[in-house]
Motif scaffolding. Structure first.
Motif, PDB file in Angstrom:
ATOM      1  N   ALA A  20     -25.919   6.695 -28.810  1.00  0.00           N
ATOM      2  CA  ALA A  20     -26.367   8.080 -28.695  1.00  0.00           C
ATOM      3  C   ALA A  20     -26.455   8.734 -30.060  1.00  0.00           C
ATOM      4  CB  ALA A  20     -25.426   8.867 -27.781  1.00  0.00           C
ATOM      5  N   LYS A  21     -25.479   8.478 -30.923  1.00  0.00           N
ATOM      6  CA  LYS A  21     -25.463   9.067 -32.261  1.00  0.00           C
ATOM      7  C   LYS A  21     -26.600   8.539 -33.132  1.00  0.00           C
ATOM      8  CE  LYS A  21     -20.485   9.831 -32.354  1.00  0.00           C
ATOM      9  NZ  LYS A  21     -19.207   9.383 -32.915  1.00  0.00           N
ATOM     10  N   GLU A  22     -27.021   7.305 -32.873  1.00  0.00           N
ATOM     11  CA  GLU A  22     -28.077   6.681 -33.679  1.00  0.00           C
ATOM     12  C   GLU A  22     -29.482   7.046 -33.205  1.00  0.00           C
ATOM     13  OE1 GLU A  22     -27.685   4.918 -36.508  1.00  0.00           O
ATOM     14  OE2 GLU A  22     -25.549   5.371 -36.343  1.00  0.00           O
ATOM     15  N   GLY A  23     -29.601   7.977 -32.257  1.00  0.00           N
ATOM     16  CA  GLY A  23     -30.921   8.427 -31.825  1.00  0.00           C
ATOM     17  C   GLY A  23     -31.457   7.733 -30.600  1.00  0.00           C
ATOM     18  N   PHE A  24     -30.610   6.992 -29.905  1.00  0.00           N
ATOM     19  CA  PHE A  24     -31.052   6.304 -28.696  1.00  0.00           C
ATOM     20  C   PHE A  24     -30.557   7.040 -27.456  1.00  0.00           C
ATOM     21  CE2 PHE A  24     -30.701   2.984 -31.962  1.00  0.00           C
ATOM     22  CZ  PHE A  24     -32.020   2.579 -31.995  1.00  0.00           C
ATOM     23  N   SER A  25     -30.512   8.360 -27.516  1.00  0.00           N
ATOM     24  CA  SER A  25     -30.019   9.162 -26.403  1.00  0.00           C
ATOM     25  C   SER A  25     -30.918   8.979 -25.181  1.00  0.00           C
ATOM     26  CB  SER A  25     -29.975  10.635 -26.783  1.00  0.00           C
ATOM     27  OG  SER A  25     -31.289  11.141 -26.918  1.00  0.00           O
ATOM     28  N   ILE A  26     -30.369   9.316 -24.034  1.00  0.00           N
ATOM     29  CA  ILE A  26     -31.151   9.256 -22.800  1.00  0.00           C
ATOM     30  C   ILE A  26     -32.405  10.116 -22.932  1.00  0.00           C
ATOM     31  CG2 ILE A  26     -31.162   9.920 -20.350  1.00  0.00           C
ATOM     32  CD1 ILE A  26     -29.521   7.403 -20.839  1.00  0.00           C
ATOM     33  N   THR A  27     -32.245  11.315 -23.453  1.00  0.00           N
ATOM     34  CA  THR A  27     -33.383  12.227 -23.613  1.00  0.00           C
ATOM     35  C   THR A  27     -34.450  11.617 -24.509  1.00  0.00           C
ATOM     36  OG1 THR A  27     -31.927  14.125 -23.306  1.00  0.00           O
ATOM     37  CG2 THR A  27     -34.064  14.546 -24.332  1.00  0.00           C
ATOM     38  N   ALA A  28     -34.039  11.034 -25.633  1.00  0.00           N
ATOM     39  CA  ALA A  28     -34.997  10.421 -26.558  1.00  0.00           C
ATOM     40  C   ALA A  28     -35.703   9.236 -25.914  1.00  0.00           C
ATOM     41  CB  ALA A  28     -34.292   9.986 -27.838  1.00  0.00           C
ATOM     42  N   GLN A  29     -34.964   8.421 -25.185  1.00  0.00           N
ATOM     43  CA  GLN A  29     -35.575   7.271 -24.516  1.00  0.00           C
ATOM     44  C   GLN A  29     -36.587   7.718 -23.467  1.00  0.00           C
ATOM     45  OE1 GLN A  29     -32.949   4.067 -23.170  1.00  0.00           O
ATOM     46  NE2 GLN A  29     -31.351   4.993 -24.446  1.00  0.00           N
ATOM     47  N   LEU A  30     -36.201   8.680 -22.650  1.00  0.00           N
ATOM     48  CA  LEU A  30     -37.121   9.161 -21.621  1.00  0.00           C
ATOM     49  C   LEU A  30     -38.382   9.755 -22.226  1.00  0.00           C
ATOM     50  CD1 LEU A  30     -34.641  10.752 -19.058  1.00  0.00           C
ATOM     51  CD2 LEU A  30     -35.911   8.612 -18.802  1.00  0.00           C
ATOM     52  N   GLN A  31     -38.223  10.502 -23.309  1.00  0.00           N
ATOM     53  CA  GLN A  31     -39.375  11.095 -23.982  1.00  0.00           C
ATOM     54  C   GLN A  31     -40.312  10.010 -24.512  1.00  0.00           C
ATOM     55  OE1 GLN A  31     -38.458  13.485 -27.444  1.00  0.00           O
ATOM     56  NE2 GLN A  31     -40.353  14.620 -27.246  1.00  0.00           N
ATOM     57  N   THR A  32     -39.756   9.002 -25.138  1.00  0.00           N
ATOM     58  CA  THR A  32     -40.566   7.903 -25.673  1.00  0.00           C
ATOM     59  C   THR A  32     -41.285   7.161 -24.551  1.00  0.00           C
ATOM     60  OG1 THR A  32     -39.098   7.641 -27.565  1.00  0.00           O
ATOM     61  CG2 THR A  32     -40.484   5.757 -27.007  1.00  0.00           C
ATOM     62  N   LEU A  33     -40.569   6.881 -23.474  1.00  0.00           N
ATOM     63  CA  LEU A  33     -41.177   6.169 -22.353  1.00  0.00           C
ATOM     64  C   LEU A  33     -42.261   7.001 -21.671  1.00  0.00           C
ATOM     65  CD1 LEU A  33     -37.921   4.588 -20.946  1.00  0.00           C
ATOM     66  CD2 LEU A  33     -39.840   3.345 -21.971  1.00  0.00           C
ATOM     67  N   GLN A  34     -42.051   8.308 -21.578  1.00  0.00           N
ATOM     68  CA  GLN A  34     -43.080   9.197 -21.008  1.00  0.00           C
ATOM     69  C   GLN A  34     -44.338   9.178 -21.881  1.00  0.00           C
ATOM     70  OE1 GLN A  34     -43.091  10.462 -18.074  1.00  0.00           O
ATOM     71  NE2 GLN A  34     -41.370  11.816 -17.667  1.00  0.00           N
ATOM     72  N   GLN A  35     -44.143   9.220 -23.198  1.00  0.00           N
ATOM     73  CA  GLN A  35     -45.286   9.186 -24.116  1.00  0.00           C
ATOM     74  C   GLN A  35     -46.037   7.866 -24.001  1.00  0.00           C
ATOM     75  OE1 GLN A  35     -43.337   9.988 -27.837  1.00  0.00           O
ATOM     76  NE2 GLN A  35     -43.502  12.215 -27.606  1.00  0.00           N
ATOM     77  N   TYR A  36     -45.301   6.772 -23.902  1.00  0.00           N
ATOM     78  CA  TYR A  36     -45.899   5.445 -23.760  1.00  0.00           C
ATOM     79  C   TYR A  36     -46.747   5.395 -22.480  1.00  0.00           C
ATOM     80  CZ  TYR A  36     -46.149   0.331 -23.942  1.00  0.00           C
ATOM     81  OH  TYR A  36     -46.580  -0.966 -24.015  1.00  0.00           O
ATOM     82  N   ALA A  37     -46.174   5.901 -21.382  1.00  0.00           N
ATOM     83  CA  ALA A  37     -46.909   5.914 -20.115  1.00  0.00           C
ATOM     84  C   ALA A  37     -48.172   6.760 -20.218  1.00  0.00           C
ATOM     85  CB  ALA A  37     -45.999   6.439 -18.999  1.00  0.00           C
TER      86      ALA A  37
END
Length: 60
Positions: A20-37
């Motif tokens: 989470a501290k390294e930028g792999f938070s749930i929010t960041a992951q969901l945002q990236t996956l939404q953008q990919y989709a």
């Protein structure tokens, strides 16, 4: 040519505070996956979130 929209589910997981501290938070992951989709014109129909329970040990 008519192309069907793909229906997908996305999955985000954090198992450690360090991730989470390294930028792999749930929010960041969901945002990236939404953008990919969105890039691939996929419809996100469900989201699965696994927030912080490690599979390292079977004891509680």
């Amino acid at each position: 040519m008519v192309t069907e929209i793909q229906r997908v589910a996305i999955y985000a997981r954090i198992s450690t505070e360090e991730q989470a501290k390294e930028g792999f938070s749930i929010t960041a992951q969901l945002q990236t996956l939404q953008q990919y989709a969105q890039i691939y014109n996929w419809e996100v129909v469900d989201k699965y979130v696994d927030g912080g329970i490690s599979g390292k040990s079977i004891t509680s």
